[in-house]
Write an enzyme that holds these catalytic residues in place. Structure first.
Site, PDB file in Angstrom:
ATOM      1  N   TYR A  84       0.299-133.473 -20.412  1.00 27.04           N
ATOM      2  CA  TYR A  84      -0.205-134.839 -20.537  1.00 27.04           C
ATOM      3  C   TYR A  84      -1.541-134.954 -19.816  1.00 27.04           C
ATOM      4  O   TYR A  84      -1.688-134.439 -18.715  1.00 27.04           O
ATOM      5  CB  TYR A  84       0.791-135.849 -19.930  1.00 27.04           C
ATOM      6  CG  TYR A  84       1.309-136.799 -20.991  1.00 27.04           C
ATOM      7  CD1 TYR A  84       0.433-137.678 -21.621  1.00 27.04           C
ATOM      8  CD2 TYR A  84       2.635-136.789 -21.386  1.00 27.04           C
ATOM      9  CE1 TYR A  84       0.880-138.520 -22.624  1.00 27.04           C
ATOM     10  CE2 TYR A  84       3.087-137.635 -22.386  1.00 27.04           C
ATOM     11  CZ  TYR A  84       2.202-138.494 -22.998  1.00 27.04           C
ATOM     12  OH  TYR A  84       2.634-139.323 -23.989  1.00 27.04           O
ATOM     13  N   GLU A  86      -3.829-138.075 -20.124  1.00 25.36           N
ATOM     14  CA  GLU A  86      -4.498-139.346 -20.431  1.00 25.36           C
ATOM     15  C   GLU A  86      -5.659-139.570 -19.465  1.00 25.36           C
ATOM     16  O   GLU A  86      -5.555-139.247 -18.287  1.00 25.36           O
ATOM     17  CB  GLU A  86      -3.506-140.504 -20.319  1.00 25.36           C
ATOM     18  CG  GLU A  86      -2.643-140.639 -21.570  1.00 25.36           C
ATOM     19  CD  GLU A  86      -1.563-141.689 -21.412  1.00 25.36           C
ATOM     20  OE1 GLU A  86      -1.724-142.760 -22.001  1.00 25.36           O
ATOM     21  OE2 GLU A  86      -0.605-141.423 -20.702  1.00 25.36           O
ATOM     22  N   ASP A 261     -19.518-142.574 -40.751  1.00 22.79           N
ATOM     23  CA  ASP A 261     -18.271-141.805 -40.801  1.00 22.79           C
ATOM     24  C   ASP A 261     -18.538-140.593 -41.683  1.00 22.79           C
ATOM     25  O   ASP A 261     -18.565-140.690 -42.907  1.00 22.79           O
ATOM     26  CB  ASP A 261     -17.172-142.705 -41.398  1.00 22.79           C
ATOM     27  CG  ASP A 261     -15.836-141.985 -41.515  1.00 22.79           C
ATOM     28  OD1 ASP A 261     -15.788-140.765 -41.269  1.00 22.79           O
ATOM     29  OD2 ASP A 261     -14.849-142.662 -41.867  1.00 22.79           O
ATOM     30  N   THR A 290     -13.754-136.353 -39.067  1.00 22.45           N
ATOM     31  CA  THR A 290     -12.572-135.516 -38.944  1.00 22.45           C
ATOM     32  C   THR A 290     -13.076-134.121 -38.608  1.00 22.45           C
ATOM     33  O   THR A 290     -14.267-133.824 -38.757  1.00 22.45           O
ATOM     34  CB  THR A 290     -11.786-135.421 -40.262  1.00 22.45           C
ATOM     35  OG1 THR A 290     -12.652-134.852 -41.251  1.00 22.45           O
ATOM     36  CG2 THR A 290     -11.298-136.766 -40.742  1.00 22.45           C
ATOM     37  N   LYS A 293     -11.885-131.196 -42.510  1.00 22.02           N
ATOM     38  CA  LYS A 293     -12.339-131.181 -43.901  1.00 22.02           C
ATOM     39  C   LYS A 293     -13.421-130.107 -44.039  1.00 22.02           C
ATOM     40  O   LYS A 293     -13.156-128.953 -43.763  1.00 22.02           O
ATOM     41  CB  LYS A 293     -12.763-132.581 -44.321  1.00 22.02           C
ATOM     42  CG  LYS A 293     -11.576-133.572 -44.251  1.00 22.02           C
ATOM     43  CD  LYS A 293     -11.930-134.981 -44.688  1.00 22.02           C
ATOM     44  CE  LYS A 293     -10.724-135.909 -44.527  1.00 22.02           C
ATOM     45  NZ  LYS A 293     -11.044-137.307 -44.853  1.00 22.02           N
ATOM     46  N   ARG A 299      -6.681-130.183 -37.709  1.00 19.50           N
ATOM     47  CA  ARG A 299      -6.544-131.579 -38.102  1.00 19.50           C
ATOM     48  C   ARG A 299      -6.853-132.459 -36.898  1.00 19.50           C
ATOM     49  O   ARG A 299      -6.133-132.413 -35.893  1.00 19.50           O
ATOM     50  CB  ARG A 299      -5.092-131.773 -38.557  1.00 19.50           C
ATOM     51  CG  ARG A 299      -4.753-133.067 -39.211  1.00 19.50           C
ATOM     52  CD  ARG A 299      -3.531-132.869 -40.080  1.00 19.50           C
ATOM     53  NE  ARG A 299      -3.927-132.076 -41.229  1.00 19.50           N
ATOM     54  CZ  ARG A 299      -4.497-132.577 -42.319  1.00 19.50           C
ATOM     55  NH1 ARG A 299      -4.716-133.857 -42.434  1.00 19.50           N
ATOM     56  NH2 ARG A 299      -4.846-131.779 -43.294  1.00 19.50           N
TER      57      ARG A 299
HETATM   58  C1  PLP Z   1     -10.420-138.444 -44.475  1.00 18.49           C
HETATM   59  C2  PLP Z   1     -11.208-139.578 -43.981  1.00 18.49           C
HETATM   60  C3  PLP Z   1     -10.807-140.311 -42.855  1.00 18.49           C
HETATM   61  C4  PLP Z   1      -9.440-140.201 -42.222  1.00 18.49           C
HETATM   62  O1  PLP Z   1      -9.085-139.006 -41.696  1.00 18.49           O
HETATM   63  P1  PLP Z   1      -7.569-138.762 -41.203  1.00 18.49           P
HETATM   64  O2  PLP Z   1      -7.716-137.559 -40.336  1.00 18.49           O
HETATM   65  O3  PLP Z   1      -6.764-138.549 -42.422  1.00 18.49           O
HETATM   66  O4  PLP Z   1      -7.132-139.955 -40.439  1.00 18.49           O
HETATM   67  C5  PLP Z   1     -11.651-141.295 -42.370  1.00 18.49           C
HETATM   68  N1  PLP Z   1     -12.821-141.540 -42.964  1.00 18.49           N
HETATM   69  C6  PLP Z   1     -13.230-140.882 -44.076  1.00 18.49           C
HETATM   70  C7  PLP Z   1     -14.537-141.223 -44.689  1.00 18.49           C
HETATM   71  C8  PLP Z   1     -12.428-139.893 -44.625  1.00 18.49           C
HETATM   72  O5  PLP Z   1     -12.808-139.263 -45.744  1.00 18.49           O
END
Ligand code: PLP
Length: 496
Positions: A84, A86, A261, A290, A293, A299
């Protein structure tokens, strides 16, 4: 499971795919790990082995997925998970966090240097968590309320109940503007059923109905009228690059914070395919992503921020997050170290080149693409010209060994559930070593499936889900896909 010991010597090894050089060691590690799991819960060992086989045996074109290296994957399987921690680096609410401090520092350092950002926060458990951290940090930095000015220094725990009362009333009624879901935005960019569409008054901007492209003048006009506190740029299904310098100009003009994002395209930023105006990091106040991807890590999520927003982002825990996933932060550090290698630039460039090859392959076979093409890692195919819904096309492709996802297209006549589009992404298969010719062949196979699929009626008449395929199509395409997969093995040399 294949245990062909000659696999390493016959495999076409992508220079971009890390792991081939230590495949023998990774094989031994996985055999041992699965053997241990087997003694406790054999069904889990079994499902894990099957998942590798399934991933190896399918054409994975889901734009948000990839294959992390064995180094990244193995990093997640340790006792770092048990701790932990935090709080923030060097300032934890738990004792004995010195090793987590090291892990988080290394992850943040790689993120700062890779993306050229003054500050990076490695704790978010996912992309959605990263966005929640960013939204609260923007509110905490921008909204004037007692206690909030000192938020960074004082800490959320020191606010009085009266402070919170004022905060609640002032934080409410803030506005956010992001890209609409049907033109490629994400549900966390103000979509109503998501908390982002509830905590903010929201309005979305779309794309030009003729070209399918973002019309910056229209975005500016909408922003002038709506005056959002937060302008969100970034997408999940827009097949084009975004000019973030222009987005920042718009944000500055209306006094908005620009949040980008880059969850989908962070790999193209890391690999320097997106530079200058297309690199969000120098233009955005706050950048979220993220890590799993196109970035090809574990993840998880990351937040990058300017000095101005950093103190509030650093309060992600305890504001929005609980204990950090230390084992995942460790894997982020490993993945970011991989992304700083020169080979990752070659990988990112190949991802973009391959997307163009895929798009060209569709176009020359008469298919219609949203925006007429791509210049990032994804392609959005409009399947209405095949007389199908997205749902029917997705299912027919899956029957043929091609894994994609259905996706709404702008002003989708079939709505968000059945849809009229199929989204394709190149990050995963590029990791396997697929090149432009392979992606042209993928386009050919997709078109063959869709040309041989027709809508079918259900018990109550016409259906948006039922379909029928001409005899032999699925088998023929499966066999052709298997050839492509065999020539580009996943985790070459890794045997269970
Ligand atoms: C995939 C995605 C997310 C969310 O990601 P998670 O790890 O599934 O929560 C947020 N914003 C955009 C633009 C995404 O493509």
């Amino acid at each position: 499971m294949a245990t062909d010991p000659t696999a390493t010597t016959t495999a076409k090894v992508s220079p971009a795919a890390p792991g081939a050089e230590y495949a023998d060691t990774a094989s031994a590690a996985y055999r041992n790990i699965l053997g241990i799991i087997e003694t406790v819960e054999p069904r889990i060992a079994d499902a894990t082995r099957k998942e590798l086989a399934d991933q190896r045996d399918s054409l994975k074109l889901i734009a948000s997925e990839n294959y992390a290296s064995p180094a990244v994957l193995l990093t997640m399987g340790t006792w770092l998970s048990d701790k932990y921690a935090e709080g923030t680096i060097g300032h934890r609410f738990y004792a004995a966090c010195q090793n987590v401090d090291t892990v988080e520092s290394v992850a943040a350092e790689h993120a700062r240097e890779l993306f050229g950002s003054p500050y990076a926060y490695a704790q978010p458990h996912s992309g959605i968590d990263a966005n929640l951290v960013a939204y609260w940090a923007i509110l905490a930095t921008r909204v004037e309320a007692p206690g909030l000015a000192e938020f960074g220094a004082k800490g959320v725990n020191d606010l009085s109940e009266a402070d919170w009362e004022t905060l609640r009333s002032r934080m409410g009624n803030q506005r956010l503007m992001g890209m609409s879901l049907d033109t490629g935005g994400h549900l966390t960019h103000g979509f109503r059923p998501n908390i982002s569409g509830k905590m903010f008054h929201q309005r979305s901007y779309g794309t030009d109905p003729q070209t399918g492209l973002i019309d910056y003048n229209a975005v500016a006009a909408a922003a002038r009228e709506f005056k959002p506190l937060v302008l969100v740029a970034g997408y999940s299904a827009y097949p084009r690059r975004v000019n973030f310098a222009k987005m920042r100009e718009i944000a500055d003009e209306v006094g908005a914070t620009l949040m980008v994002d880059m969850a989908h395209f962070a790999g193209l930023v890391a690999g320097k395919v997106f530079t200058g105006d297309e690199d969000p990091v120098p233009h955005a106040h706050v950048t979220t992503t993220t890590t799993h991807k196109s970035l090809r890590g574990p993840r998880g999520g990351l937040v990058l921020a300017t000095e101005e927003y950093a103190p509030a982002v650093d309060k992600g825990c305890p504001m929005v997050l609980g204990g950090p996933l230390s084992h995942v932060m460790a894997a982020k550090a490993v993945a970011l170290a991989e992304a700083r290698q020169p080979s990752f630039r070659a990988y990112a460039q190949a991802v973009a080149d391959n997307a163009r090859a895929l798009a060209d392959g569709f176009l020359k076979r008469g298919a219609r693409l949203v925006t007429g093409g791509t210049d990032n890692h994804l392609v959005l195919l409009d399947v209405t010209s095949f007389g199908l819904t997205g749902r029917q096309a997705e299912s027919a492709l899956l029957d043929s060994g091609i894994v994609t996802n259905r996706n709404a297209i702008p002003a989708d006549p079939n709505g968000a559930w059945y849809t009229s589009g199929i989204r394709f992404g190149t990050p995963a298969l590029t990791t396997r070593g697929f090149g432009a010719d392979d992606f042209d062949r993928v386009a050919e196979l997709v078109v063959e499936v869709l040309n041989n699929t027709d809508p079918a009626a259900g018990p109550n008449g016409p259906s948006k889900a039922k379909y029928a395929m001409a005899d032999g199509t699925a088998q023929r395409v499966h066999a052709a896909a298997a050839e492509l997969l065999a020539a580009n093995p996943l985790y070459p040399g890794l045997t269970l």
